[in-house]
Design a protein around this motif. Structure first.
Motif, mmCIF file in Angstrom:
data_model
loop_
_atom_site.group_PDB
_atom_site.id
_atom_site.type_symbol
_atom_site.label_atom_id
_atom_site.label_comp_id
_atom_site.label_asym_id
_atom_site.label_seq_id
_atom_site.Cartn_x
_atom_site.Cartn_y
_atom_site.Cartn_z
ATOM 1 N N GLU A 294 0.835 -1.206 0.000
ATOM 2 C CA GLU A 294 0.000 0.000 0.000
ATOM 3 C C GLU A 294 0.869 1.255 0.000
ATOM 4 O O GLU A 294 0.579 2.234 -0.700
ATOM 5 N N LEU A 295 1.954 1.236 0.777
ATOM 6 C CA LEU A 295 2.859 2.379 0.848
ATOM 7 C C LEU A 295 3.477 2.658 -0.519
ATOM 8 O O LEU A 295 3.569 3.817 -0.953
ATOM 9 N N GLU A 296 3.882 1.589 -1.200
ATOM 10 C CA GLU A 296 4.482 1.745 -2.525
ATOM 11 C C GLU A 296 3.458 2.297 -3.520
ATOM 12 O O GLU A 296 3.779 3.162 -4.349
ATOM 13 N N GLN A 297 2.222 1.819 -3.413
ATOM 14 C CA GLN A 297 1.167 2.313 -4.299
ATOM 15 C C GLN A 297 0.915 3.796 -4.077
ATOM 16 O O GLN A 297 0.715 4.566 -5.016
ATOM 17 N N LYS A 298 0.929 4.222 -2.820
ATOM 18 C CA LYS A 298 0.716 5.647 -2.503
ATOM 19 C C LYS A 298 1.824 6.501 -3.098
ATOM 20 O O LYS A 298 1.568 7.591 -3.629
ATOM 21 N N THR A 304 2.571 10.367 -9.683
ATOM 22 C CA THR A 304 1.744 10.606 -10.867
ATOM 23 C C THR A 304 0.981 11.911 -10.725
ATOM 24 O O THR A 304 0.900 12.720 -11.656
ATOM 25 N N ALA A 305 0.422 12.141 -9.533
ATOM 26 C CA ALA A 305 -0.337 13.368 -9.299
ATOM 27 C C ALA A 305 0.572 14.592 -9.366
ATOM 28 O O ALA A 305 0.178 15.648 -9.871
ATOM 29 N N ARG A 306 1.812 14.452 -8.873
ATOM 30 C CA ARG A 306 2.748 15.579 -8.917
ATOM 31 C C ARG A 306 3.066 15.945 -10.366
ATOM 32 O O ARG A 306 3.092 17.130 -10.727
ATOM 33 N N LEU A 307 3.279 14.917 -11.171
ATOM 34 C CA LEU A 307 3.574 15.173 -12.574
ATOM 35 C C LEU A 307 2.392 15.805 -13.294
ATOM 36 O O LEU A 307 2.554 16.585 -14.226
ATOM 37 N N LYS A 308 1.178 15.478 -12.823
ATOM 38 C CA LYS A 308 -0.026 16.050 -13.433
ATOM 39 C C LYS A 308 -0.362 17.417 -12.838
ATOM 40 O O LYS A 308 -1.267 18.099 -13.304
ATOM 41 N N HIS A 311 -2.969 18.086 -6.466
ATOM 42 C CA HIS A 311 -2.652 17.850 -5.060
ATOM 43 C C HIS A 311 -3.323 16.561 -4.597
ATOM 44 O O HIS A 311 -4.491 16.321 -4.893
ATOM 45 N N VAL A 312 -2.574 15.699 -3.902
ATOM 46 C CA VAL A 312 -3.135 14.466 -3.374
ATOM 47 C C VAL A 312 -2.986 14.466 -1.864
ATOM 48 O O VAL A 312 -1.902 14.711 -1.335
ATOM 49 N N GLN A 313 -4.082 14.219 -1.188
ATOM 50 C CA GLN A 313 -4.026 14.119 0.261
ATOM 51 C C GLN A 313 -3.552 12.729 0.628
ATOM 52 O O GLN A 313 -4.174 11.726 0.246
ATOM 53 N N ALA A 314 -2.468 12.636 1.367
ATOM 54 C CA ALA A 314 -1.824 11.349 1.606
ATOM 55 C C ALA A 314 -2.375 10.602 2.815
ATOM 56 O O ALA A 314 -2.087 9.423 2.974
ATOM 57 N N ASP A 315 -3.107 11.280 3.690
ATOM 58 C CA ASP A 315 -3.588 10.588 4.891
ATOM 59 C C ASP A 315 -5.069 10.247 4.757
ATOM 60 O O ASP A 315 -5.705 10.508 3.749
ATOM 61 N N PHE A 316 -5.604 9.653 5.824
ATOM 62 C CA PHE A 316 -6.988 9.211 5.820
ATOM 63 C C PHE A 316 -7.897 10.225 6.517
ATOM 64 O O PHE A 316 -8.688 9.896 7.375
ATOM 65 N N GLY A 317 -7.793 11.465 6.149
ATOM 66 C CA GLY A 317 -8.574 12.498 6.822
ATOM 67 C C GLY A 317 -9.922 12.778 6.202
ATOM 68 O O GLY A 317 -10.687 13.571 6.732
ATOM 69 N N THR A 318 -10.254 12.142 5.076
ATOM 70 C CA THR A 318 -11.490 12.477 4.376
ATOM 71 C C THR A 318 -12.667 11.686 4.921
ATOM 72 O O THR A 318 -12.645 10.470 4.972
ATOM 73 N N GLN A 319 -13.703 12.395 5.291
ATOM 74 C CA GLN A 319 -14.919 11.756 5.793
ATOM 75 C C GLN A 319 -15.737 11.254 4.616
ATOM 76 O O GLN A 319 -16.127 12.032 3.745
ATOM 77 N N ILE A 320 -15.980 9.958 4.567
ATOM 78 C CA ILE A 320 -16.687 9.395 3.412
ATOM 79 C C ILE A 320 -18.158 9.104 3.696
ATOM 80 O O ILE A 320 -18.972 9.116 2.783
ATOM 81 N N ARG A 321 -18.500 8.830 4.958
ATOM 82 C CA ARG A 321 -19.873 8.416 5.238
ATOM 83 C C ARG A 321 -20.271 8.810 6.658
ATOM 84 O O ARG A 321 -19.443 8.780 7.565
#
Length: 372
Positions: A294-298, A304-308, A311-321
């Motif tokens: 998972e770490l390698e995938q992140k 990829t996002a940097r090249l594009k 901004h990518v949020q790297a932690d689990f701070g997003t409330q989904i439900r």
């Protein structure tokens, strides 16, 4: 009678389009190749490789035979429908009409699986739940989520095993790690990764006030047999301790639980479920491999996002439900806006409508009867 024939033909076109999308003709060739390879004299010399080979062969056979079986059923029904146009028979017509809905339902279920086409979607899932902010209520919420996913797995006839369980201070749990074994377990559950919120009248508050609590859900694929991750012995710091919490008669009698820290990354995993330290160590290594993957995938996603330029949020701070049981009942997914007022059913494991809504949005829909 024409209406009956039209119903069958719509489903036939739907199946034909799906079979083309799945490239079943090429998969039939793969089956022949895998069957030939499995007949080699030294096939079982590498047991793990052979098992992976046979699992792939079984999955391909199941997929091809299932869709071919549906196509055959529809062809047979079409033949009967055409015969009934020439020689009407009300009893036979009723039987043909009754045979169509179950086939439609099967196609719906199978097309749901088409949305699970990610690299690891077919694999088992490793799900971890961590109590967030909210004190005792958050720990109780984490335990409620654990029960919900165990009930969900039971509905799907998936096998579950709790690898780690850390009890809360007064109630609930601080963290837990569960492996859910079954085809597409990860594909289904990857939609659940993120922060889950609960709003209710707290049973732990003497004044019975409304409290908001959070829990974080992590979902990883079991990649142990499919990805090469090298872990050097000198990079591991391993401790043993006595298990706590649920675990049977063996718990608290020996230092069988294992805590493993990967020194280069600081990742820590624990396992206290198995009866021996050796077994717990093996499971801990599997969990560590999943987290390193998972770490390698992140890292790859961030690059990829940097090249594009995104901004990518790297932690689990997003409330989904959010689950709200006071002052009204509602479960709402903030990504898809799917919601239900049946909070009791949801917490009892009825999570599929939310999973389906997320996967459908990610996949951009499936082939419907109207489109066929």
């Amino acid at each position: 009678m024409n209406d009956l024939t039209n119903q069958i033909e719509r489903q036939q076109r739907r199946v034909e389009k799906t079979m083309v999308r799945l490239d079943l003709a090429n998969k039939a060739k793969q089956i022949n190749k895998l069957e030939e390879e499995s007949m080699a004299a030294d096939f079982w010399s590498d047991n793990r490789k052979a098992q992976t080979h046979m699992q792939q062969l079984t999955a391909l056979r199941e997929e091809v035979s299932t869709w071919q079986g549906i196509a055959t059923q529809l062809n047979d029904l079409q033949g009967l429908a055409q015969l009934l146009e020439e020689e009407p028979d009300e009893e036979m017509q009723a039987e043909v009409a009754q045979a169509i809905p179950p086939i439609e339902q099967q196609i719906e279920r199978l097309q749901f699986a088409l949305m699970l086409s990610g690299e690891h979607d077919e694999k088992n899932a490793i799900i971890s739940i961590h109590a967030g902010s909210g004190g005792v209520d958050a720990q109780d919420w984490a335990q409620m989520l654990q029960r919900m996913y165990l009930r969900w797995a039971e509905r799907h006839r998936f096998r579950t095993e709790i690898y780690e369980y850390s009890e809360g201070d007064e109630a609930g749990l601080k963290s837990t790690t569960i492996e859910i074994t079954g085809r597409y377990a990860y594909g289904y559950l990857r939609s659940e990764a993120g922060t889950h919120r609960l709003i209710r009248l707290s049973p732990f508050d003497a004044a019975h006030r409304r409290h908001t609590s959070f829990a974080k859900v992590e979902v990883l694929p079991d990649v142990e047999d499919t990805i090469e991750i090298t872990i050097r012995p000198e990079d591991l710091d391993v401790d043993t301790y006595r298990s706590t919490g649920a675990g049977g008669q063996h718990v608290n009698k020996t230092d069988s639980a294992v805590r493993m820290r990967h020194i280069p990354t600081g990742i820590v995993v624990t396992c206290q479920n198995e009866r021996s330290q050796i077994q717990n160590r093996e499971v801990a290594l599997k969990l560590l491999k999943a987290r390193l993957y998972e770490l390698e995938q992140k890292k790859r996603e961030e690059e990829t996002a940097r090249l594009k330029g995104k901004h990518v949020q790297a932690d689990f701070g997003t409330q989904i439900r959010s689950v709200i049981v006071h002052p009204y009942n509602i479960v709402k997914d903030h990504r898809t806006n799917h919601e239900t007022s049946d909070t009791e059913g949801y917490l009892d494991g009825d999570v599929d409508p939310f999973i389906f809504a997320y996967l459908q949005e990610q996949a951009g829909g499936v082939i419907t009867a109207d489109e066929a």
